[in-house]
Structures are given as structure tokens and as C-alpha cells.
Design a protein around this motif. Structure first.
Motif, PDB file in Angstrom:
ATOM      1  N   TYR A  88     -25.726  53.722  52.088  1.00  0.00           N
ATOM      2  CA  TYR A  88     -26.100  53.405  50.708  1.00  0.00           C
ATOM      3  C   TYR A  88     -27.459  52.719  50.738  1.00  0.00           C
ATOM      4  CZ  TYR A  88     -24.991  52.195  45.798  1.00  0.00           C
ATOM      5  OH  TYR A  88     -24.975  52.105  44.435  1.00  0.00           O
ATOM      6  N   SER A  89     -28.461  53.367  50.178  1.00  0.00           N
ATOM      7  CA  SER A  89     -29.816  52.819  50.208  1.00  0.00           C
ATOM      8  C   SER A  89     -29.880  51.469  49.505  1.00  0.00           C
ATOM      9  CB  SER A  89     -30.783  53.797  49.538  1.00  0.00           C
ATOM     10  OG  SER A  89     -32.103  53.290  49.568  1.00  0.00           O
ATOM     11  N   GLY A  90     -30.481  50.501  50.182  1.00  0.00           N
ATOM     12  CA  GLY A  90     -30.647  49.173  49.614  1.00  0.00           C
ATOM     13  C   GLY A  90     -29.477  48.243  49.814  1.00  0.00           C
ATOM     14  N   ALA A  91     -28.394  48.749  50.403  1.00  0.00           N
ATOM     15  CA  ALA A  91     -27.173  47.952  50.517  1.00  0.00           C
ATOM     16  C   ALA A  91     -27.333  46.793  51.500  1.00  0.00           C
ATOM     17  CB  ALA A  91     -26.004  48.829  50.952  1.00  0.00           C
ATOM     18  N   THR A  92     -26.705  45.687  51.166  1.00  0.00           N
ATOM     19  CA  THR A  92     -26.662  44.509  52.007  1.00  0.00           C
ATOM     20  C   THR A  92     -25.273  44.375  52.635  1.00  0.00           C
ATOM     21  OG1 THR A  92     -26.191  43.321  49.949  1.00  0.00           O
ATOM     22  CG2 THR A  92     -28.431  43.159  50.805  1.00  0.00           C
ATOM     23  N   ILE A  93     -25.195  43.594  53.715  1.00  0.00           N
ATOM     24  CA  ILE A  93     -23.893  43.288  54.305  1.00  0.00           C
ATOM     25  C   ILE A  93     -23.079  42.441  53.327  1.00  0.00           C
ATOM     26  CG2 ILE A  93     -22.689  42.077  56.170  1.00  0.00           C
ATOM     27  CD1 ILE A  93     -24.096  44.411  57.340  1.00  0.00           C
ATOM     28  N   CYS A  94     -23.739  41.433  52.760  1.00  0.00           N
ATOM     29  CA  CYS A  94     -23.073  40.515  51.837  1.00  0.00           C
ATOM     30  C   CYS A  94     -23.190  41.004  50.394  1.00  0.00           C
ATOM     31  CB  CYS A  94     -23.652  39.112  51.978  1.00  0.00           C
ATOM     32  SG  CYS A  94     -25.349  38.935  51.385  1.00  0.00           S
ATOM     33  N   TYR A  95     -22.686  40.221  49.470  1.00  0.00           N
ATOM     34  CA  TYR A  95     -22.676  40.600  48.061  1.00  0.00           C
ATOM     35  C   TYR A  95     -24.005  40.331  47.351  1.00  0.00           C
ATOM     36  CZ  TYR A  95     -17.525  40.972  48.130  1.00  0.00           C
ATOM     37  OH  TYR A  95     -16.216  41.330  48.375  1.00  0.00           O
ATOM     38  N   THR A  96     -24.925  39.632  47.994  1.00  0.00           N
ATOM     39  CA  THR A  96     -26.192  39.278  47.361  1.00  0.00           C
ATOM     40  C   THR A  96     -27.220  40.385  47.541  1.00  0.00           C
ATOM     41  OG1 THR A  96     -25.836  36.910  47.685  1.00  0.00           O
ATOM     42  CG2 THR A  96     -28.102  37.625  47.336  1.00  0.00           C
ATOM     43  N   ILE A 142     -27.977  32.623  54.045  1.00  0.00           N
ATOM     44  CA  ILE A 142     -27.395  32.792  55.375  1.00  0.00           C
ATOM     45  C   ILE A 142     -25.965  32.280  55.413  1.00  0.00           C
ATOM     46  CG2 ILE A 142     -27.528  32.100  57.798  1.00  0.00           C
ATOM     47  CD1 ILE A 142     -29.510  34.219  57.028  1.00  0.00           C
ATOM     48  N   GLY A 143     -25.732  31.093  54.880  1.00  0.00           N
ATOM     49  CA  GLY A 143     -24.387  30.535  54.853  1.00  0.00           C
ATOM     50  C   GLY A 143     -23.940  29.999  56.201  1.00  0.00           C
ATOM     51  N   ASP A 144     -22.681  29.618  56.265  1.00  0.00           N
ATOM     52  CA  ASP A 144     -22.094  29.067  57.484  1.00  0.00           C
ATOM     53  C   ASP A 144     -21.295  30.131  58.225  1.00  0.00           C
ATOM     54  OD1 ASP A 144     -23.043  26.466  56.823  1.00  0.00           O
ATOM     55  OD2 ASP A 144     -21.308  26.183  55.493  1.00  0.00           O
ATOM     56  N   TYR A 145     -21.031  29.856  59.497  1.00  0.00           N
ATOM     57  CA  TYR A 145     -20.152  30.740  60.256  1.00  0.00           C
ATOM     58  C   TYR A 145     -18.712  30.496  59.805  1.00  0.00           C
ATOM     59  CZ  TYR A 145     -24.027  31.789  63.416  1.00  0.00           C
ATOM     60  OH  TYR A 145     -25.230  32.209  63.943  1.00  0.00           O
ATOM     61  N   VAL A 146     -18.092  31.522  59.253  1.00  0.00           N
ATOM     62  CA  VAL A 146     -16.708  31.434  58.791  1.00  0.00           C
ATOM     63  C   VAL A 146     -15.963  32.629  59.376  1.00  0.00           C
ATOM     64  CG1 VAL A 146     -15.168  31.338  56.798  1.00  0.00           C
ATOM     65  CG2 VAL A 146     -17.477  30.365  56.628  1.00  0.00           C
ATOM     66  N   PHE A 147     -14.878  32.377  60.089  1.00  0.00           N
ATOM     67  CA  PHE A 147     -14.178  33.441  60.798  1.00  0.00           C
ATOM     68  C   PHE A 147     -12.742  33.654  60.304  1.00  0.00           C
ATOM     69  CE2 PHE A 147     -17.473  32.007  63.816  1.00  0.00           C
ATOM     70  CZ  PHE A 147     -18.162  33.211  63.947  1.00  0.00           C
ATOM     71  N   GLY A 148     -12.508  33.370  59.047  1.00  0.00           N
ATOM     72  CA  GLY A 148     -11.190  33.627  58.474  1.00  0.00           C
ATOM     73  C   GLY A 148     -11.037  32.958  57.117  1.00  0.00           C
ATOM     74  N   ASN A 149     -10.068  33.442  56.343  1.00  0.00           N
ATOM     75  CA  ASN A 149      -9.778  32.872  55.021  1.00  0.00           C
ATOM     76  C   ASN A 149     -11.025  32.798  54.140  1.00  0.00           C
ATOM     77  OD1 ASN A 149      -6.999  32.370  55.709  1.00  0.00           O
ATOM     78  ND2 ASN A 149      -7.693  30.586  56.877  1.00  0.00           N
ATOM     79  N   THR A 151     -13.545  33.131  51.114  1.00  0.00           N
ATOM     80  CA  THR A 151     -13.481  33.105  49.655  1.00  0.00           C
ATOM     81  C   THR A 151     -14.484  34.119  49.108  1.00  0.00           C
ATOM     82  OG1 THR A 151     -15.207  31.408  49.403  1.00  0.00           O
ATOM     83  CG2 THR A 151     -12.928  30.651  49.720  1.00  0.00           C
ATOM     84  N   ASN A 152     -14.289  34.531  47.890  1.00  0.00           N
ATOM     85  CA  ASN A 152     -15.217  35.468  47.269  1.00  0.00           C
ATOM     86  C   ASN A 152     -16.630  34.884  47.223  1.00  0.00           C
ATOM     87  OD1 ASN A 152     -15.410  38.104  45.668  1.00  0.00           O
ATOM     88  ND2 ASN A 152     -16.325  36.663  44.229  1.00  0.00           N
ATOM     89  N   LYS A 153     -16.731  33.609  46.950  1.00  0.00           N
ATOM     90  CA  LYS A 153     -18.037  32.952  46.882  1.00  0.00           C
ATOM     91  C   LYS A 153     -18.753  32.999  48.224  1.00  0.00           C
ATOM     92  CE  LYS A 153     -20.269  28.571  45.631  1.00  0.00           C
ATOM     93  NZ  LYS A 153     -20.028  27.168  45.142  1.00  0.00           N
ATOM     94  N   GLN A 154     -18.022  32.814  49.307  1.00  0.00           N
ATOM     95  CA  GLN A 154     -18.631  32.831  50.639  1.00  0.00           C
ATOM     96  C   GLN A 154     -19.225  34.195  50.980  1.00  0.00           C
ATOM     97  OE1 GLN A 154     -15.211  31.529  52.867  1.00  0.00           O
ATOM     98  NE2 GLN A 154     -15.967  29.425  53.056  1.00  0.00           N
ATOM     99  N   LEU A 155     -18.654  35.257  50.427  1.00  0.00           N
ATOM    100  CA  LEU A 155     -19.119  36.604  50.766  1.00  0.00           C
ATOM    101  C   LEU A 155     -20.464  36.938  50.130  1.00  0.00           C
ATOM    102  CD1 LEU A 155     -15.776  38.600  50.653  1.00  0.00           C
ATOM    103  CD2 LEU A 155     -16.933  37.568  52.621  1.00  0.00           C
ATOM    104  N   LYS A 164     -16.552  38.897  58.169  1.00  0.00           N
ATOM    105  CA  LYS A 164     -15.448  39.630  57.538  1.00  0.00           C
ATOM    106  C   LYS A 164     -15.592  41.130  57.754  1.00  0.00           C
ATOM    107  CE  LYS A 164     -12.547  39.864  53.434  1.00  0.00           C
ATOM    108  NZ  LYS A 164     -12.230  41.275  53.551  1.00  0.00           N
ATOM    109  N   LEU A 165     -16.823  41.624  57.755  1.00  0.00           N
ATOM    110  CA  LEU A 165     -17.056  43.046  57.998  1.00  0.00           C
ATOM    111  C   LEU A 165     -16.488  43.462  59.347  1.00  0.00           C
ATOM    112  CD1 LEU A 165     -18.418  45.812  57.484  1.00  0.00           C
ATOM    113  CD2 LEU A 165     -20.502  44.846  58.486  1.00  0.00           C
ATOM    114  N   LEU A 166     -16.841  42.737  60.405  1.00  0.00           N
ATOM    115  CA  LEU A 166     -16.357  43.107  61.734  1.00  0.00           C
ATOM    116  C   LEU A 166     -14.851  42.892  61.856  1.00  0.00           C
ATOM    117  CD1 LEU A 166     -19.174  41.893  64.161  1.00  0.00           C
ATOM    118  CD2 LEU A 166     -18.942  44.041  62.907  1.00  0.00           C
ATOM    119  N   TYR A 167     -14.347  41.841  61.242  1.00  0.00           N
ATOM    120  CA  TYR A 167     -12.899  41.588  61.241  1.00  0.00           C
ATOM    121  C   TYR A 167     -12.157  42.754  60.591  1.00  0.00           C
ATOM    122  CZ  TYR A 167      -8.433  39.395  60.034  1.00  0.00           C
ATOM    123  OH  TYR A 167      -7.097  39.119  59.884  1.00  0.00           O
TER     124      TYR A 167
END
Length: 236
Positions: A88-96, A142-149, A151-155, A164-167
């Protein structure tokens, strides 16, 4: 222990039989670098590479045939087949996403983010993820390293979304080999984050180098170098 070894032996034999009788199925999860008109599923995804080269920003880039794309070259050279190309052209890993104008807030890309599209890859043996370029270019948090649980805001930040992508990929495709392909010339904090998260999930990461680009995208020469590096990496 004997039961475990027997189970592993059965799996290995099954994989060997498959290798002898079936083509390796490769799925692509990517951004504009992996698009080509008529070759992306779903077909509503935004495309960057077109046969006539006169669409939008592709003017000035010499890639005109699907056979010139990095992923098509990889699949052909490995004697594999394309399971699904979800680029998908222009797509980011995260929601931003990108800012529509200077001073405006970032667009919401949750509909096209890698983490959203990760479950649309068919039934692959190998998954090649080529992303993080737009996260770097658009200035996503960039955010923090989060490896579980999560939240929508964190994404909406890169590190939690990348994790979360790799998980999700490992959970949804437990038998597939996953490789993350990291573009050259990205921000150091993006590179560092990708390496850290890939290591956490034991996902190999290929760092591209010396990729010739026109308008920020691989040219014909760049696609060839891209494919060479991927094939060499996969054969190791």
C-alpha cells in the motif's frame, strides 16, 4: 522427549516433501516500494509504480514493468510463486500518517497501517515485510518499547506498532519464515527500533544498502540491487 523428536521429524519430512513438490509461496507486506499496478491485493490499495510511469509521483522513475520490481525478481530467481502482495503506497507501520499541510495534524492511517493489514497475506511459506520508510519520512512518534497488551493509542507510535506487527505475524503464520527488510537512509531511531524489536521476536532483519533511487524510490538499477540482496539473504 522421544515423542517431541518424533513430532519434529514428521514436520521436517513434511517440509522436505513440500519443497520437492510445491513452489515456495511468498507473501509481501509492503508500502510503495512493493506496489505495481494490477499486482496488489486488495486492488483498492494505493499504487506508486505504473506501466506508463506517468501517474502521480512516479514521473522521473524508470521502472515500467512488473518484471523489474524487486519482489518479482526474487520470486522468479527462487523458483517460487507469489501468494499475495499486500502493498500500500504511503503506508506506515503505525497508525500515524503524513500531514496534509504544514502545521496540520498527522492523518490517521489506521486503515492502511502494516499492523492492520498483517492478517491479509494468504497462506505463505515466507513473508517479506518491507516497511518503516513512511514512518521515518512522515515523522511518526517513536513511542516506548511495548511488547504486549497494546492500547489503541499506543499503536499511533512506531515502536509499539512495530512490536505488535511482528507478534501478530508470528501468531497468525506460525509455520512461515518472516524476514523484515529495512530501507536505507532512514532515521537512526527508526533503524535502532527495528533492530531491537526484530531481535526480541527473533525475526531476521535485512538492512538494504546502495539502492539507487529516483524520486525516493528504487529505480531499475535499485530494484536489481534490492532483489540481489534479498536473494542472497534468503539463501543463507
Amino acid at each position: 522427549m522421544k515423542k517431541v523428536l518424533l513430532t519434529l521429524s514428521v514436520i521436517l519430512i513434511a517440509l522436505c516433501v513440500k519443497a520437492q513438490n510445491d513452489s515456495l509461496r511468498i507473501s509481501i507486506l509492503g508500502d510503495s516500494y512493493s506496489t505495481f499496478y494490477g499486482c496488489v491485493v486488495p486492488d483498492t490499495n494505493a499504487i506508486w509504480y505504473f506501466p506508463d510511469g506517468n501517474k502521480n509521483a512516479q514521473k522521473g522513475n524508470d521502472v515500467r514493468k512488473v518484471e523489474q520490481t524487486w519482489w518479482h525478481q526474487v520470486i522468479k530467481r527462487l523458483g517460487a510463486k507469489l501468494e499475495r502482495n499486500n502493498a500500500y503506497s504511503g503506508a506506515t507501520i503505525c497508525y500515524t500518517g503524513y500531514r496534509p499541510a504544514e502545521g496540520k495534524p498527522h492523518d490517521d492511517y489506521s486503515d492502511r497501517a502494516f499492523v492492520t493489514r498483517s492478517n491479509w497475506l494468504g497462506n505463505p511459506d515466507v513473508i517479506l515485510v518491507c516497511g518503516a520508510t513512511n514512518d521515518s519520512w512522515c515523522g511518526a512518534p517513536i513511542g516506548d518499547y511495548v511488547f504486549g497488551n497494546w492500547t489503541n493509542k499506543q499503536l499511533y507510535s512506531f515502536r509499539p506498532a512495530m512490536a505488535k506487527l511482528l507478534y501478530d505475524l508470528k501468531g497468525n503464520y506460525p509455520m512461515a519464515r518472516i524476514v523484515f527488510i529495512l530501507n536505507s537512509e532512514l532515521k537512526d531511531e527508526i533503524n535502532e527500533s527495528v533492530h531491537t524489536i526484530c531481535k526480541h521476536y527473533n525475526v531476521p532483519c535485512l538492512d538494504l544498502h546502495n539502492i539507487d533511487k529516483q524520486w525516493g524510490h528504487p529505480s531499475v538499477a535499485g530494484m536489481k540491487s534490492f532483489a540481489d540482496q534479498v536473494v542472497e539473504f534468503l539463501k543463507k
